[in-house]
Design a protein around this motif. Structure first.
Motif, PDB file in Angstrom:
ATOM      1  N   ILE A   1      48.363  51.878  40.635  1.00 17.94           N
ATOM      2  CA  ILE A   1      49.563  51.841  39.787  1.00 17.94           C
ATOM      3  C   ILE A   1      49.780  53.251  39.241  1.00 17.94           C
ATOM      4  O   ILE A   1      49.185  53.636  38.230  1.00 17.94           O
ATOM      5  CB  ILE A   1      49.388  50.821  38.649  1.00 17.94           C
ATOM      6  N   ASN A   2      50.623  54.028  39.898  1.00 21.59           N
ATOM      7  CA  ASN A   2      50.752  55.446  39.572  1.00 21.59           C
ATOM      8  C   ASN A   2      52.131  55.787  39.000  1.00 21.59           C
ATOM      9  O   ASN A   2      53.156  55.408  39.576  1.00 21.59           O
ATOM     10  CB  ASN A   2      50.470  56.280  40.822  1.00 21.59           C
ATOM     11  N   SER A   3      52.132  56.486  37.861  1.00 19.14           N
ATOM     12  CA  SER A   3      53.367  56.875  37.162  1.00 19.14           C
ATOM     13  C   SER A   3      54.355  55.708  37.082  1.00 19.14           C
ATOM     14  O   SER A   3      55.529  55.848  37.432  1.00 19.14           O
ATOM     15  CB  SER A   3      54.026  58.074  37.863  1.00 19.14           C
ATOM     16  N   PRO A   4      53.901  54.536  36.636  1.00 17.22           N
ATOM     17  CA  PRO A   4      54.754  53.351  36.660  1.00 17.22           C
ATOM     18  C   PRO A   4      55.962  53.478  35.726  1.00 17.22           C
ATOM     19  O   PRO A   4      55.833  53.944  34.591  1.00 17.22           O
ATOM     20  CB  PRO A   4      53.827  52.229  36.192  1.00 17.22           C
ATOM     21  N   SER A   5      57.116  53.055  36.202  1.00 16.31           N
ATOM     22  CA  SER A   5      58.359  53.145  35.411  1.00 16.31           C
ATOM     23  C   SER A   5      58.488  51.941  34.483  1.00 16.31           C
ATOM     24  O   SER A   5      59.447  51.164  34.565  1.00 16.31           O
ATOM     25  CB  SER A   5      59.559  53.226  36.354  1.00 16.31           C
ATOM     26  N   PHE A   6      57.515  51.799  33.579  1.00 20.92           N
ATOM     27  CA  PHE A   6      57.532  50.673  32.657  1.00 20.92           C
ATOM     28  C   PHE A   6      58.744  50.709  31.722  1.00 20.92           C
ATOM     29  O   PHE A   6      59.133  49.686  31.166  1.00 20.92           O
ATOM     30  CB  PHE A   6      56.257  50.648  31.814  1.00 20.92           C
ATOM     31  N   GLN A   7      59.324  51.900  31.528  1.00 22.55           N
ATOM     32  CA  GLN A   7      60.442  52.011  30.595  1.00 22.55           C
ATOM     33  C   GLN A   7      61.663  51.218  31.056  1.00 22.55           C
ATOM     34  O   GLN A   7      62.515  50.857  30.249  1.00 22.55           O
ATOM     35  CB  GLN A   7      60.824  53.485  30.381  1.00 22.55           C
ATOM     36  N   LEU A   8      61.745  50.907  32.356  1.00 23.89           N
ATOM     37  CA  LEU A   8      62.880  50.126  32.848  1.00 23.89           C
ATOM     38  C   LEU A   8      62.820  48.695  32.360  1.00 23.89           C
ATOM     39  O   LEU A   8      63.837  48.115  31.969  1.00 23.89           O
ATOM     40  CB  LEU A   8      62.916  50.138  34.384  1.00 23.89           C
ATOM     41  N   ASN A   9      61.630  48.107  32.427  1.00 22.50           N
ATOM     42  CA  ASN A   9      61.468  46.703  32.049  1.00 22.50           C
ATOM     43  C   ASN A   9      60.509  46.565  30.876  1.00 22.50           C
ATOM     44  O   ASN A   9      59.685  45.650  30.847  1.00 22.50           O
ATOM     45  CB  ASN A   9      60.945  45.889  33.242  1.00 22.50           C
ATOM     46  N   GLU A  10      60.619  47.461  29.902  1.00 20.53           N
ATOM     47  CA  GLU A  10      59.633  47.486  28.815  1.00 20.53           C
ATOM     48  C   GLU A  10      59.563  46.152  28.075  1.00 20.53           C
ATOM     49  O   GLU A  10      58.486  45.608  27.855  1.00 20.53           O
ATOM     50  CB  GLU A  10      59.969  48.612  27.834  1.00 20.53           C
TER      51      GLU A  10
ATOM     52  N   ILE B   1      60.810  43.174  29.030  1.00 22.86           N
ATOM     53  CA  ILE B   1      60.656  41.978  29.861  1.00 22.86           C
ATOM     54  C   ILE B   1      59.484  42.073  30.847  1.00 22.86           C
ATOM     55  O   ILE B   1      59.228  41.118  31.576  1.00 22.86           O
ATOM     56  CB  ILE B   1      61.960  41.671  30.636  1.00 22.86           C
ATOM     57  N   PHE B   2      58.773  43.195  30.845  1.00 17.00           N
ATOM     58  CA  PHE B   2      57.599  43.314  31.705  1.00 17.00           C
ATOM     59  C   PHE B   2      56.398  43.868  30.945  1.00 17.00           C
ATOM     60  O   PHE B   2      55.350  43.236  30.873  1.00 17.00           O
ATOM     61  CB  PHE B   2      57.888  44.194  32.919  1.00 17.00           C
ATOM     62  N   LEU B   3      56.532  45.048  30.356  1.00 15.79           N
ATOM     63  CA  LEU B   3      55.397  45.700  29.715  1.00 15.79           C
ATOM     64  C   LEU B   3      54.886  44.905  28.515  1.00 15.79           C
ATOM     65  O   LEU B   3      53.677  44.652  28.399  1.00 15.79           O
ATOM     66  CB  LEU B   3      55.774  47.119  29.280  1.00 15.79           C
TER      67      LEU B   3
ATOM     68  N   ILE C   1      51.146  43.112  27.981  1.00 15.57           N
ATOM     69  CA  ILE C   1      50.213  43.429  26.887  1.00 15.57           C
ATOM     70  C   ILE C   1      49.826  42.163  26.140  1.00 15.57           C
ATOM     71  O   ILE C   1      48.660  41.979  25.752  1.00 15.57           O
ATOM     72  CB  ILE C   1      50.839  44.482  25.952  1.00 15.57           C
ATOM     73  N   ILE C   2      50.792  41.269  25.927  1.00 13.50           N
ATOM     74  CA  ILE C   2      50.497  39.990  25.271  1.00 13.50           C
ATOM     75  C   ILE C   2      49.505  39.191  26.112  1.00 13.50           C
ATOM     76  O   ILE C   2      48.572  38.570  25.588  1.00 13.50           O
ATOM     77  CB  ILE C   2      51.793  39.190  25.042  1.00 13.50           C
ATOM     78  N   LYS C   3      49.696  39.226  27.439  1.00 12.06           N
ATOM     79  CA  LYS C   3      48.771  38.524  28.335  1.00 12.06           C
ATOM     80  C   LYS C   3      47.357  39.077  28.191  1.00 12.06           C
ATOM     81  O   LYS C   3      46.393  38.313  28.074  1.00 12.06           O
ATOM     82  CB  LYS C   3      49.242  38.656  29.783  1.00 12.06           C
ATOM     83  N   PHE C   4      47.222  40.396  28.203  1.00 12.77           N
ATOM     84  CA  PHE C   4      45.902  41.010  28.063  1.00 12.77           C
ATOM     85  C   PHE C   4      45.286  40.671  26.707  1.00 12.77           C
ATOM     86  O   PHE C   4      44.075  40.474  26.595  1.00 12.77           O
ATOM     87  CB  PHE C   4      45.985  42.527  28.209  1.00 12.77           C
ATOM     88  N   THR C   5      46.112  40.622  25.675  1.00 19.71           N
ATOM     89  CA  THR C   5      45.624  40.376  24.321  1.00 19.71           C
ATOM     90  C   THR C   5      45.154  38.938  24.137  1.00 19.71           C
ATOM     91  O   THR C   5      44.121  38.681  23.502  1.00 19.71           O
ATOM     92  CB  THR C   5      46.729  40.688  23.291  1.00 19.71           C
ATOM     93  N   ASN C   6      45.898  37.996  24.708  1.00 20.13           N
ATOM     94  CA  ASN C   6      45.636  36.577  24.436  1.00 20.13           C
ATOM     95  C   ASN C   6      44.720  35.899  25.451  1.00 20.13           C
ATOM     96  O   ASN C   6      44.039  34.928  25.115  1.00 20.13           O
ATOM     97  CB  ASN C   6      46.965  35.804  24.386  1.00 20.13           C
TER      98      ASN C   6
ATOM     99  N   ASN D   1      53.617  54.676  27.723  1.00 16.28           N
ATOM    100  CA  ASN D   1      53.615  53.300  28.227  1.00 16.28           C
ATOM    101  C   ASN D   1      52.459  53.046  29.176  1.00 16.28           C
ATOM    102  O   ASN D   1      51.838  51.976  29.161  1.00 16.28           O
ATOM    103  CB  ASN D   1      54.935  53.002  28.945  1.00 16.28           C
ATOM    104  N   MET D   2      52.149  54.048  30.017  1.00 15.83           N
ATOM    105  CA  MET D   2      51.015  53.913  30.928  1.00 15.83           C
ATOM    106  C   MET D   2      49.709  53.797  30.134  1.00 15.83           C
ATOM    107  O   MET D   2      48.840  52.971  30.449  1.00 15.83           O
ATOM    108  CB  MET D   2      50.968  55.112  31.882  1.00 15.83           C
ATOM    109  N   VAL D   3      49.572  54.614  29.091  1.00 17.85           N
ATOM    110  CA  VAL D   3      48.363  54.581  28.257  1.00 17.85           C
ATOM    111  C   VAL D   3      48.251  53.233  27.543  1.00 17.85           C
ATOM    112  O   VAL D   3      47.165  52.630  27.475  1.00 17.85           O
ATOM    113  CB  VAL D   3      48.365  55.740  27.241  1.00 17.85           C
ATOM    114  N   LYS D   4      49.373  52.744  27.018  1.00 15.43           N
ATOM    115  CA  LYS D   4      49.391  51.456  26.304  1.00 15.43           C
ATOM    116  C   LYS D   4      48.922  50.328  27.234  1.00 15.43           C
ATOM    117  O   LYS D   4      48.068  49.513  26.874  1.00 15.43           O
ATOM    118  CB  LYS D   4      50.812  51.180  25.811  1.00 15.43           C
ATOM    119  N   PHE D   5      49.489  50.289  28.441  1.00 15.71           N
ATOM    120  CA  PHE D   5      49.124  49.276  29.432  1.00 15.71           C
ATOM    121  C   PHE D   5      47.634  49.380  29.770  1.00 15.71           C
ATOM    122  O   PHE D   5      46.909  48.380  29.788  1.00 15.71           O
ATOM    123  CB  PHE D   5      49.980  49.478  30.681  1.00 15.71           C
TER     124      PHE D   5
END
Length: 295
Positions: free
Chosen positions: A200-209, A211-213, A217-222, A248-252
């Motif tokens: 997963i390289n330089s992922p464009s999480f900002q597009l779907n922040e 509805i995706f990112l 994060i909630i999935k990883f947390t719960n 966003n990459m660091v957060k993920f």
């Protein structure tokens, strides 16, 4: 009795050798590539698009033996295949793996439009309008949210074609950069064990922040457990990419690392002094070394 058993064993072994020789003799030999010409062009009935396939094989790949190989599918292969057999990749540190580059046959703006459709998991009309305005396109030209169809195309059309014609096994990985990184993250989050290695390289999480990112994060947390096969993941970005992309990459990565899933071997890296474009060969090398590194 012992002689009879030995004869049966020899017959079985000989029969298997004949079978494997017949099987692999029907496989295609690697081509000598001329310039940037693709090895194959696949027309998809699912996405109604055409895809270029660029291949790279382990040094000792041959149809004269019975060895099969894992496969890493690399998105945007038209632009990345030049790194497949280059000094950028430290193959001394990796297992033998077949690299399969997948890219759209069309060029320029048409390719961008196809990437926005194939590589995004959700329809995002805000991003659609934003990029139409940025590229001077008519409203309705960009349509995000085609990832389900593209993934089906990979599973039902591209992978079966590669498996039929080359000496592959069921150990599959997928890697992408930018929008391709977003698609790879989507494949990882929705894993059905079809792929068990992810770059997963330089992922464009900002597009779907939203509805995706954020749901990721909630999935990883719960979710304390994740019932998938042993999986390897490499996540990266360049230090000099946009602050939003890096954060966003660091957060993920931090949330996934913190959860410490038992069956997920995950590593992440920020490449110093690298931009969104210049980081591509480094991130491909990092992907290969991390998820196919020799023990």
């Amino acid at each position: 009795m012992i002689i009879e058993k030995s004869q049966k064993l020899l017959f079985t072994t000989f029969s298997l050798l004949i079978f494997y020789n017949l099987l692999f003799s029907q496989k295609l030999e690697p081509k000598e590539r001329i310039g940037h010409e693709p090895d194959h062009i696949i027309s998809s009935e699912i996405t109604k698009k055409e895809y270029l396939i660029h291949l790279s094989f382990p040094k000792n790949y041959s149809n004269r033996d019975t060895i099969t190989y894992p496969v890493l599918y690399v998105l945007d292969g038209k632009s990345t295949h030049r790194y497949f057999n280059s000094s950028y990749i430290d193959f001394e540190k990796t297992e033998n793996v077949i690299l399969v580059g997948i890219s759209h046959k069309v060029n320029g703006m048409e390719s961008r439009i196809n990437r926005f459709n194939d590589y995004t998991a959700y329809r995002d009309t805000i991003s659609d309008r934003k990029f139409e305005k940025k590229f001077g396109l008519e409203k309705g030209t960009i349509k995000t949210g085609g990832a389900d169809n593209f993934l089906e195309c990979i599973k039902k059309e591209i992978v079966p074609f590669i498996d039929k014609h080359y000496k592959t096994n069921s150990d599959r990985g997928i890697s992408g950069h930018s929008l391709g990184g977003l698609f790879t993250a989507y494949c990882f989050l929705s894993s059905d064990n079809y792929f068990t290695r992810f770059g997963i390289n330089s992922p464009s999480f900002q597009l779907n922040e939203e509805i995706f990112l954020e749901p990721a994060i909630i999935k990883f947390t719960n979710n304390q457990k994740w019932d998938i096969k042993p999986t390897k993941v490499f996540i990266s970005t360049g230090e000099d990419e946009s602050p939003e992309m890096v954060s966003n990459m660091v957060k993920f990565s931090l949330h996934l690392k913190k959860r410490n899933y038992e069956n997920i071997d995950m590593n992440w890296r920020i490449y110093r002094n690298e931009t969104h474009a210049s980081v591509i060969p480094s991130s491909l090398n990092g992907t290969l070394i991390t998820i196919y590194g020799k023990e």
